[in-house]
Design a protein around this motif. Structure first.
Motif, short mmCIF file in Angstrom:
data_model
loop_
_atom_site.label_atom_id
_atom_site.label_comp_id
_atom_site.label_asym_id
_atom_site.label_seq_id
_atom_site.Cartn_x
_atom_site.Cartn_y
_atom_site.Cartn_z
N TRP A 24 0.84 -1.20 0.00
CA TRP A 24 0.00 0.00 0.00
C TRP A 24 0.88 1.25 0.00
N ASP A 25 0.37 2.34 -0.57
CA ASP A 25 1.05 3.63 -0.57
C ASP A 25 0.79 4.29 0.78
N GLU A 27 2.78 5.16 4.77
CA GLU A 27 3.95 5.21 5.63
C GLU A 27 3.48 5.31 7.08
N TRP A 35 -1.30 8.09 4.32
CA TRP A 35 -1.64 7.42 3.06
C TRP A 35 -1.44 8.37 1.90
N GLY A 36 -0.90 7.84 0.79
CA GLY A 36 -0.78 8.62 -0.43
C GLY A 36 -2.15 8.93 -1.02
N CYS A 37 -3.04 7.95 -0.94
CA CYS A 37 -4.43 8.13 -1.37
C CYS A 37 -5.26 7.00 -0.80
N ARG A 38 -6.30 7.36 -0.13
CA ARG A 38 -7.22 6.38 0.46
C ARG A 38 -8.60 7.02 0.46
N ARG A 62 -4.58 3.36 -2.80
CA ARG A 62 -3.51 3.36 -3.80
C ARG A 62 -2.39 2.41 -3.38
N ALA A 64 1.60 1.15 -3.61
CA ALA A 64 2.92 1.77 -3.73
C ALA A 64 3.52 1.45 -5.09
N ASP A 65 4.45 2.29 -5.51
CA ASP A 65 5.13 2.05 -6.79
C ASP A 65 6.00 0.84 -6.71
#
Length: 65
Positions: A24-25, A27, A35-38, A62, A64-65
């Motif tokens: 997951w994006d 930390e 979250w990067g996007c939730r 989102r 993770a890369d």
């Protein structure tokens, strides 16, 4: 379903993703997760469907890369 079930459903989704090897994006921080996007989107109009057990919520997280 009922909003009171959302935390348990979210936990199951996150556990499923982890079991699938998804990253997951997100930390962890000392004050909580960032979250990067939730997104949690209520798709039901409560004015049209007052029974919360019939509501539909879409969860989007989102990766993770």
């Amino acid at each position: 379903g009922h909003p009171g079930e959302l935390m348990a459903v979210t936990a199951r989704l996150l556990d499923w993703g982890n079991d699938q090897g998804l990253a997951w994006d997100m930390e962890p921080t000392p004050t909580g997760e960032v979250w990067g996007c939730r997104l949690e989107m209520l798709m039901t109009d409560p004015a049209e469907e007052p029974d919360m057990h019939k509501w539909t919520t879409v969860l989007m997280f989102r990766l993770a890369d």
